[in-house]
Write a protein that holds these residues in place. Structure first.
Motif, PDB file in Angstrom:
ATOM      1  N   TYR A 159      46.124 -31.936  53.873  1.00 18.06           N
ATOM      2  CA  TYR A 159      44.818 -33.396  53.146  1.00 18.06           C
ATOM      3  C   TYR A 159      45.334 -34.486  54.102  1.00 18.06           C
ATOM      4  O   TYR A 159      44.170 -35.059  54.547  1.00 18.06           O
ATOM      5  CB  TYR A 159      45.383 -33.620  51.847  1.00 18.06           C
ATOM      6  N   THR A 184      49.506 -29.256  50.162  1.00 19.86           N
ATOM      7  CA  THR A 184      49.039 -28.609  49.215  1.00 19.86           C
ATOM      8  C   THR A 184      49.811 -27.182  49.370  1.00 19.86           C
ATOM      9  O   THR A 184      50.039 -26.954  50.722  1.00 19.86           O
ATOM     10  CB  THR A 184      47.944 -28.693  48.478  1.00 19.86           C
ATOM     11  N   ASP A 242      47.208 -32.606  44.058  1.00 15.87           N
ATOM     12  CA  ASP A 242      46.178 -33.817  43.264  1.00 15.87           C
ATOM     13  C   ASP A 242      45.299 -34.186  44.689  1.00 15.87           C
ATOM     14  O   ASP A 242      46.448 -34.789  45.023  1.00 15.87           O
ATOM     15  CB  ASP A 242      46.924 -34.719  42.855  1.00 15.87           C
ATOM     16  N   PRO A 243      43.985 -33.655  45.092  1.00 14.33           N
ATOM     17  CA  PRO A 243      44.109 -32.717  43.925  1.00 14.33           C
ATOM     18  C   PRO A 243      44.545 -31.174  44.375  1.00 14.33           C
ATOM     19  O   PRO A 243      44.792 -30.860  45.016  1.00 14.33           O
ATOM     20  CB  PRO A 243      41.824 -32.506  44.183  1.00 14.33           C
ATOM     21  N   PRO A 244      44.148 -30.372  43.334  1.00 16.30           N
ATOM     22  CA  PRO A 244      44.594 -28.547  43.605  1.00 16.30           C
ATOM     23  C   PRO A 244      43.755 -27.740  44.926  1.00 16.30           C
ATOM     24  O   PRO A 244      42.561 -28.913  44.910  1.00 16.30           O
ATOM     25  CB  PRO A 244      44.335 -28.743  41.750  1.00 16.30           C
ATOM     26  N   TRP A 245      44.308 -27.333  44.830  1.00 15.02           N
ATOM     27  CA  TRP A 245      43.297 -26.734  46.079  1.00 15.02           C
ATOM     28  C   TRP A 245      42.774 -25.874  45.293  1.00 15.02           C
ATOM     29  O   TRP A 245      42.322 -25.659  44.455  1.00 15.02           O
ATOM     30  CB  TRP A 245      44.503 -26.128  47.370  1.00 15.02           C
ATOM     31  N   SER A 246      41.073 -25.241  45.869  1.00  7.52           N
ATOM     32  CA  SER A 246      40.444 -24.664  45.675  1.00  7.52           C
ATOM     33  C   SER A 246      39.611 -24.179  47.020  1.00  7.52           C
ATOM     34  O   SER A 246      39.430 -24.403  48.059  1.00  7.52           O
ATOM     35  CB  SER A 246      39.728 -25.367  44.751  1.00  7.52           C
ATOM     36  N   THR A 275      51.993 -31.837  47.882  1.00  6.98           N
ATOM     37  CA  THR A 275      50.856 -32.208  46.436  1.00  6.98           C
ATOM     38  C   THR A 275      49.917 -31.407  45.460  1.00  6.98           C
ATOM     39  O   THR A 275      49.711 -30.123  46.404  1.00  6.98           O
ATOM     40  CB  THR A 275      50.347 -33.759  47.022  1.00  6.98           C
TER      41      THR A 275
END
Length: 108
Positions: free
Chosen positions: A38, A53, A89-93, A87
């Motif tokens: 990130y 993440t 936040d945000p979740p990985w996609s 982290t």
């Protein structure tokens, strides 16, 4: 005498090159192209902090991947210290993956 300024672009490129040698064991794509990194911060003391993440909180390499990232970044000559923070936040996609990674995995 002025203080030497860090060539952050050059150092950043070295860090990215190292990150691209680290692969998620379940997906044949490096962690950088997967979008798991990130942010990368480098301060004046050549200390690096990496915010990353994992593909999921239950990722089988949750314990070993951050250590591998830390050790490989520390191996860059100029780097004095490295800290890896995980982290979700945000979740990985899959949206975070590069075009190259999506192409590699047949998602394009």
């Amino acid at each position: 005498m002025s203080e030497t300024t860090i060539n952050t672009t050059e150092l950043g490129e070295k860090i990215v090159r190292v990150l691209k040698t680290i692969y998620d064991p379940e997906i044949p794509v490096d962690i950088y192209e997967l979008g798991l990194i990130y942010d990368v911060f480098v301060n004046q003391d050549y200390e690096v902090k990496i915010l990353m993440t994992l593909t999921s909180p239950n990722c089988p390499v949750a314990e070993t991947l951050p250590v591998e990232v830390e050790e490989k970044i520390k191996s860059i000559d100029e780097i004095k210290d490295t800290e890896v923070e995980i982290t979700f936040d945000p979740p990985w996609s899959q949206d975070l993956m590069s075009e190259e990674a999506k192409l590699e995995l047949g998602l394009l």
